[in-house]
Design an enzyme around this catalytic site. Structure first.
Site, short mmCIF file in Angstrom:
data_model
loop_
_atom_site.label_atom_id
_atom_site.label_comp_id
_atom_site.label_asym_id
_atom_site.label_seq_id
_atom_site.Cartn_x
_atom_site.Cartn_y
_atom_site.Cartn_z
CG ASP A 179 -1.83 -1.13 1.36
OD1 ASP A 179 -1.53 -2.18 0.80
OD2 ASP A 179 -2.88 -0.96 2.02
CG HIS A 181 -3.33 3.93 1.50
ND1 HIS A 181 -4.54 3.91 0.88
CD2 HIS A 181 -3.24 2.77 2.18
CE1 HIS A 181 -5.17 2.78 1.17
NE2 HIS A 181 -4.39 2.06 1.96
CG ASP A 208 -5.34 -0.36 -0.84
OD1 ASP A 208 -6.14 -0.64 -1.74
OD2 ASP A 208 -5.59 -0.53 0.37
CG ASP A 211 -8.98 6.43 -1.33
OD1 ASP A 211 -9.29 7.53 -1.81
OD2 ASP A 211 -9.68 5.42 -1.44
NE ARG A 212 -6.69 4.52 4.48
CZ ARG A 212 -7.73 4.47 5.30
NH1 ARG A 212 -7.95 5.44 6.13
NH2 ARG A 212 -8.53 3.44 5.29
CG ASN A 240 -9.24 -2.46 0.06
OD1 ASN A 240 -8.03 -2.27 -0.06
ND2 ASN A 240 -9.91 -2.11 1.14
CG HIS A 241 -8.46 2.16 -0.44
ND1 HIS A 241 -9.15 3.24 0.03
CD2 HIS A 241 -8.30 1.34 0.62
CE1 HIS A 241 -9.38 3.09 1.32
NE2 HIS A 241 -8.87 1.94 1.71
CG HIS A 292 -4.82 -5.10 -1.86
ND1 HIS A 292 -3.79 -4.21 -1.65
CD2 HIS A 292 -5.81 -4.73 -1.01
CE1 HIS A 292 -4.15 -3.35 -0.72
NE2 HIS A 292 -5.36 -3.63 -0.31
NE ARG A 384 -9.10 -5.48 6.36
CZ ARG A 384 -8.19 -4.51 6.19
NH1 ARG A 384 -8.57 -3.34 5.75
NH2 ARG A 384 -6.93 -4.73 6.46
CG HIS A 411 -6.17 -5.54 2.74
ND1 HIS A 411 -6.87 -4.42 2.34
CD2 HIS A 411 -7.09 -6.37 3.32
CE1 HIS A 411 -8.15 -4.58 2.66
NE2 HIS A 411 -8.30 -5.75 3.25
CG ASP A 587 -21.67 20.97 -4.79
OD1 ASP A 587 -22.01 21.64 -5.79
OD2 ASP A 587 -20.70 21.23 -4.08
CG ASP A 589 -21.81 23.31 -9.38
OD1 ASP A 589 -21.90 22.76 -8.25
OD2 ASP A 589 -22.47 24.31 -9.69
CB SER A 591 -20.47 25.43 -6.28
OG SER A 591 -21.69 24.83 -5.85
CD GLU A 598 -25.82 21.48 -7.93
OE1 GLU A 598 -24.78 21.26 -8.54
OE2 GLU A 598 -25.84 22.09 -6.83
CG ASP A 626 -31.79 28.98 1.43
OD1 ASP A 626 -30.74 29.20 2.06
OD2 ASP A 626 -32.19 29.69 0.50
CG ASN A 628 -27.87 31.34 4.34
OD1 ASN A 628 -28.57 30.76 3.49
ND2 ASN A 628 -26.55 31.27 4.36
CG ASP A 630 -27.64 31.42 0.45
OD1 ASP A 630 -28.47 30.47 0.46
OD2 ASP A 630 -26.43 31.26 0.65
CD GLU A 637 -28.47 27.10 4.39
OE1 GLU A 637 -28.69 28.28 4.67
OE2 GLU A 637 -28.39 26.68 3.21
#
Lengths: 654, 188
Positions: A179, A181, A208, A211-212, A240-241, A292, A384, A411, A587, A589, A591, A598, A626, A628, A630, A637
C-alpha cells in the site's frame, strides 16, 4: 526496550561502599527508565490499535453504504449537460469510443503559460523523469495529459490477463511494494533507494495506490507512466481502494476535484474505468502468489483468471454483518436498484455495465479484502465487513492445490512495514510509512531473488532532519488517536449513556471501571483496552468509580455550527462523513453549495424511485432548508435538515 | 505529554496513582476474606487487556521480547534479572519465543496479587541521581551517564542508551539535569 541482555552486576566482592551505592543507584535509574519506556510502548501500541479499529469500523460502514452511494452516483444527473456526459455510464461509452489521444488534444488546449511537464505518446523515460521532477516540485500535470495517460493506460491494461505470470529468470530480482495510499514521498524514496523501474529493475505494486494521502494523483500518474514505458517490467495489482466508491470517502475523489477543477469529473470517470481493468494478481515463477488482500477457502485461481474483471464489482450487495441501521439503507438502495434494472425509471438508458455474478463478486471481494489470522479456518471478516479471515490451513490447502510456495499480500497496516505469518508462508508488505500519523510506522518493500527468498528493506520518510525523541513521537500519535476515539465516543453518546445507566440503577452517575469498560465495548465494539485507556478518557471519582459523563468531556467540535445542541453534535459526528459524500454527489459542480435545481433533481429521483409521495411543494421544502435564504443549501444547512429528519424518524421508530 | 485532562502537577498525579495502587492493594487484601474471585477476575482482566495490546496477530500469544513491557506497564517494577527469571518459568515447556496468554496469566496474576515487584517511590529516584552526582552540582555529564548506565547495574543496550540520551540531555551543555528529568520520567 524489552531486550533481555542485562545481568546483575556482581562485583560486590571488590566494591567499596561508594561503588555499591552507585550500582544500586544505577539499577534504580535503569529500572525507572525501563518502566517509563514500557509505559510509552504501551501507549504507542494502544494508539495504533485505536487507529486500526476505527479504520476498519469505518471501512465497514463504507462497504455497507456502497450500494446506496453507487445508486446515487449512477442516477444523480446534474442539471448542466456538460458534466452529464461524464457522470452517466451509458453516455460515457459513447465518449469512450469517440475520444482518443488525438481527440483530447483537439478538445482540451494547454495554455502557453503552463510550465509543467508536457507529454507526447508513446511515452519515453524522459517523460517519466520530467514527471518525477515536476512532482517533486509540487507541480501539476495538465488535465489533457492526465486524460491521455489514463486513456493509454486503459488500452494497455485491457490487454492484460487477470493474473500476470512473471519469471525471475529475465530480471534477477523483483521488487514488491505494498500500500502507498497517496504518500508520494514513500514512492520517491523507494525509487531513490531501489532505482527506477526498467528492464533490469522489475516492480510489482500490490494495490492501494490511492486514498488517504495527499498525492494519490501523482502516484497514479507515475505508476501508469512507467507501466506504459515498461509494460513487462512494472506490474500493478488492484487493491480494495482502487474503487470509485471507496474513493468518495477516503479522499481521492476530493483530491482529483480539487486539483482539476475543470476536468475533474472526466478524469474521475476515466479512472473508474481504468481501475476496473487493473489485473487482480501476479504469480512469480509459478510459486509466489501476489495479491492485495488474501484468500478464502473458496478462492479459485482458475476461475479468477477466467472471469471478466471489468464488471462493476462494487455495486454488488454486501452481506450485512453488523447493525440494522445499515440494513435500512441497504434495503432502500436495493429496492431502488430493482426498479432501475427493470428499466422503468432509468434516466440514462440501460447500458449499465454488466453486473458480476454472486460467485464472481465473492471471489474478487475475498482476494481484495481478506486478512490472515493464525487460527485455522475461514470466517467472515467482521472488522472490515468484507472478505474473510483465513487461517494457516486455508493457506496450506491453496498452496497444495496450486503448488505454491509463498503468498505476498498487503492491505494491513504493520508497524514495521512487513510481517511474516502462517509459518513463513504469508508475508504482509505495507509501503506507506507514517500512515496514521508522523512516526506511527515504517514502510517496507520486498526484494525477491531467483531462489524466491524474500529480503525486506525498511524505511521511514521523515520531514524533520532532527530525530524526534520517542516521547514526542508517541505523544503525537497518541493525541491524534485519542482525538479520533473521543469523536467516536461523542458520536455514540446516547447509546453509551443508556449502556452506563444499565450498570447504574440508582442513577449515581458513577460505575465501576469494570462496568464502564464493558459498556464501552458493548456499544463501540472496537476491541480496545478500555481499562488502560480509562485514565485518558474518563475521570475517577474519589470512591474509585468512573464518572460516566466525563468521557464526553472535552471534544473540540470543529464544525462552524452555532449553538450546537448535544444531540445534533452526536448526529453530526456519526453521519458527517456519509452526509458529506452525499452532499458532494449532489453538488456536481463542486461549488460547496447545492442549488435549488440540483436539489430538486435529486429529490425527484428519490421520490420516484422510493415511491414516496410528498404532498407539500418542493420549493417549500427547499426554502425550509435554506436558513439564510440565499437560494442555496450549504453543507451546514444540509446537515441541519438531515438532523431534523433523523430526529423525526427516530420518533416514528420508537 | 500532558493531555488536556492530565495537566495536574506531577506530584498530585503521582499521589493519585499511589492511591489507585493502594486501593488495588486493599481490595486484594479484603478479597481474601470476601469476594476473592471478583478481585482475581478484575486483575485478570487488566492483565488480559495489557497482553492483548501486544498480541499483534490476535492469536493469544505475544513475543517474549514484549513481556518486560507488559509486566511494567501493569505498574510493576521488576529488574531485568527478575524478568529473566519470570521468562524462564513461563517458557520452560516450549521455548518458541512466544508466550501463550493462559500461561502468562497464571504467572502474572500471582505476581500482581503478591505485589512482588514493589513500586519504587519517586524520592528514592532522586536520591539515586544524587548518588551519581558526586560533586552535588545538580547535573550529570553525558560521559558520566553513559559510564554508569552501560557499565553498572543492569547495563543499557546501545539502543536504550541512545534513546535515553536523546531525551535526557540538555543539547547545549550535554548534561543531564536530573531534577527536571525525573519529572519527565514520572509524567510518562
Amino acid at each position: 526496550m524489552g531486550s533481555i541482555t542485562g545481568t546483575m552486576g556482581c562485583r560486590s566482592s571488590v566494591a567499596d561502599r561508594r561503588s555499591e551505592k552507585v550500582i544500586r543507584a544505577a539499577i534504580l535509574i535503569q529500572n525507572w527508565y525501563r518502566l517509563t519506556m514500557a509505559r510509552l510502548e504501551m501507549r504507542r501500541r494502544y494508539s495504533l490499535s485505536i487507529f486500526q479499529s476505527i479504520e476498519y469500523a469505518d471501512e465497514q460502514d463504507q462497504l455497507q453504504l456502497s450500494d446506496f452511494f453507487t445508486f446515487m452516483l449512477d442516477h444523480c444527473t446534474p442539471p448542466d449537460s456538460v458534466s452529464h456526459a461524464f457522470t452517466s455510464p451509458s453516455v460515457s461509452q459513447v465518449v469512450d469510443e469517440a475520444f482518443d489521444v488525438q481527440e483530447f488534444e483537439n478538445k482540451i488546449c494547454v495554455p502557453d503559460s503552463y510550465y509543467g511537464p508536457r507529454l507526447s505518446f508513446p511515452l519515453t523515460v524522459e517523460h517519466a523523469n520530467a514527471l518525477l521532477h515536476a512532482f517533486r516540485n509540487e507541480q501539476l500535470l495538465h488535465a489533457r495529459y492526465v486524460l491521455q495517460l489514463l486513456y493509454e493506460t486503459k488500452k494497455v491494461l485491457k490487454e492484460m490477463p487477470n493474473i500476470t505470470h512473471l519469471s525471475t529468470s529475465y530480471s534477477k530480482e523483483i521488487t514488491v511494494c505494498g500500500d502507498l495510499h497517496g504518500n508520494l514521498d514513500d514512492l520517491l524514496l523507494i525509487f531513490y533507494k531501489n532505482g527506477l523501474p526498467s528492464e533490469q529493475n522489475c516492480y510489482v505494486f500490490n494495490g492501494d495506490f490511492v486514498d488517504r494521502g495527499k498525492n494519490s494523483m501523482e502516484i497514479i500518474i507515475i505508476l501508469f507512466a512507467f507501466l506504459l514505458i515498461y509494460p513487462n517490467y512494472l506490474h500493478l495489482n488492484r487493491g480494495n481502494h482502487e474503487d470509485y466508491i471507496l474513493n468518495l470517502r477516503y479522499g481521492f475523489t476530493k483530491e482529483v476535484s480539487k486539483k482539476y477543477k475543470d476536468h475533474g469529473n472526466q478524469i474521475l470517470f476515466l479512472l473508474r474505468d481504468v481501475f476496473s481493468w487493473l489485473p487482480l494478481a501476479t504469480i512469480i515463477d509459478s510459486k509466489v502468489l501476489i495479491l492485495h488482500g488474501g484468500i478464502s477457502d473458496t478462492t479459485d485461481l482458475d476461475f479468477l483468471n477466467a472471469l471478466e474483471r471489468s464488471k462493476d464489482q462494487v455495486k454488488e450487495r454486501i452481506p450485512a454483518t453488523r447493525s440494522t441501521k445499515h440494513m435500512a439503507t441497504r434495503n432502500v438502495a436495493g429496492k431502488a436498484r430493482r426498479l432501475s434494472s427493470s428499466g422503468s425509471t432509468e434516466p440514462s438508458g440501460s447500458n449499465l455495465p454488466p453486473e458480476p455474478t454472486p460467485k464472481e463478486w465473492k471471489q474478487i471481494l475475498d482476494i481484495l479484502w481478506s486478512d490472515p489470522r493464525s487460527q485455522n479456518g475461514c470466517t467472515p471478516n467482521k472488522a472490515r465487513g468484507g472478505g474473510c479471515y483465513f487461517g494457516p490451513d486455508v493457506t496450506a490447502e491453496l498452496f497444495r492445490r496450486y503448488n505454491l510456495k509463498l503468498l505476498i499480500r498487503s492491505h494491513e497496516f504493520k508497524p514495521e512495514g512487513y510481517e511474516i505469518s502462517h509459518n513463513g508462508k504469508v508475508i504482509t508488505i505495507f509501503s506507506a510509512s507514517n500512515y496514521y500519523e508522523e512516526g506511527s510506522n515504517r514502510g517496507a518493500y520486498i526484494k525477491l531473488n531467483p531462489e524466491l527468498i524474500p529480503r525486506f528493506v525498511q524505511y521511514q520518510v521523515s520531514k524533520y532532519t532532527l530525530r524526534h525523541s520517542l516521547q514526542d513521537r508517541v505523544g503525537t500519535i497518541e493525541s491524534t488517536a485519542l482525538k479520533f476515539l473521543r469523536e467516536k465516543i461523542c458520536a455514540h453518546r446516547s447509546e453509551l449513556t443508556s449502556a452506563f445507566a444499565q450498570y447504574d440503577p440508582e442513577g449515581t452517575g458513577r460505575i465501576s471501571v469494570n462496568d464502564w469498560a464493558a459498556a464501552m465495548e458493548s456499544v463501540l465494539q472496537l476491541n480496545l483496552p478500555w481499562r488502560i485507556l480509562r485514565s485518558q478518557l474518563a475521570l475517577l471519582s474519589p470512591d474509585g468509580k468512573v464518572d460516566c459523563m466525563s468521557c464526553f468531556g472535552d471534544l473540540e467540535i470543529a464544525q462552524p455550527v452555532k449553538e450546537v445542541q448535544p444531540a445534533l453534535a452526536e448526529t453530526l459526528c456519526r453521519y458527517r462523513k456519509d452526509l458529506e459524500i452525499i452532499f458532494n454527489i449532489i453538488d456536481k459542480d463542486q461549488s460547496g453549495l447545492i442549488s435549488l435545481e440540483e436539489f430538486s433533481q435529486t429529490w425527484k429521483l428519490f421520490t420516484s424511485h422510493l415511491g414516496i409521495t410528498y404532498s407539500e411543494s418542493l420549493d417549500k421544502l427547499v426554502l425550509s432548508m435554506d436558513y439564510n435564504k440565499d437560494g442555496y443549501i450549504d453543507f451546514n444547512e444540509f446537515l441541519e435538515a438531515f438532523h431534523v429528519v433523523h430526529r423525526l424518524q427516530k420518533k416514528v421508530d420508537s | 505529554m500532558a493531555t488536556a485532562r492530565g495537566c495536574l502537577p506531577w506530584r498530585r498525579r503521582g499521589t493519585a496513582r499511589r492511591q489507585e495502587c493502594s486501593a488495588l492493594g486493599s481490595v486484594a487484601r479484603n478479597c481474601i476474606l470476601q469476594a476473592k474471585d471478583d478481585a482475581v477476575a478484575e486483575i485478570e482482566k487488566k492483565i488480559i487487556e495489557a497482553f492483548e495490546v501486544f498480541d499483534q496477530g490476535g492469536d493469544k500469544t505475544v513475543s517474549i521480547r514484549d513481556i518486560g513491557s507488559i509486566v511494567r506497564s501493569l505498574g510493576c517494577f521488576p529488574t531485568e534479572a527478575e524478568i529473566h527469571e519470570l521468562l524462564a518459568n513461563v517458557e520452560k515447556e516450549e521455548p518458541t519465543g512466544y508466550i501463550h496468554l493462559e500461561k502468562f496469566l497464571s504467572v502474572i496474576t500471582k505476581v500482581l496479587l503478591d505485589r512482588s515487584y514493589q513500586p519504587i517511590p519517586e524520592d528514592v529516584l532522586l536520591h539515586a541521581f544524587e548518588a551519581l552526582d558526586e560533586n552535588k552540582c545538580g547535573y550529570i555529564t553525558k560521559e558520566e551517564l553513559v559510564k554508569y548506565m552501560t557499565g553498572e547495574g543492569e547495563p543499557f543496550t546501545e539502543e536504550e542508551m541512545e534513546d535515553m540520551l536523546s531525551t535526557a540531555l540538555d543539547p547545549e551543555t550535554n548534561t543531564l539535569h536530573y531534577r527536571d528529568y525525573i519529572l519527565k520520567l514520572i509524567v510518562e
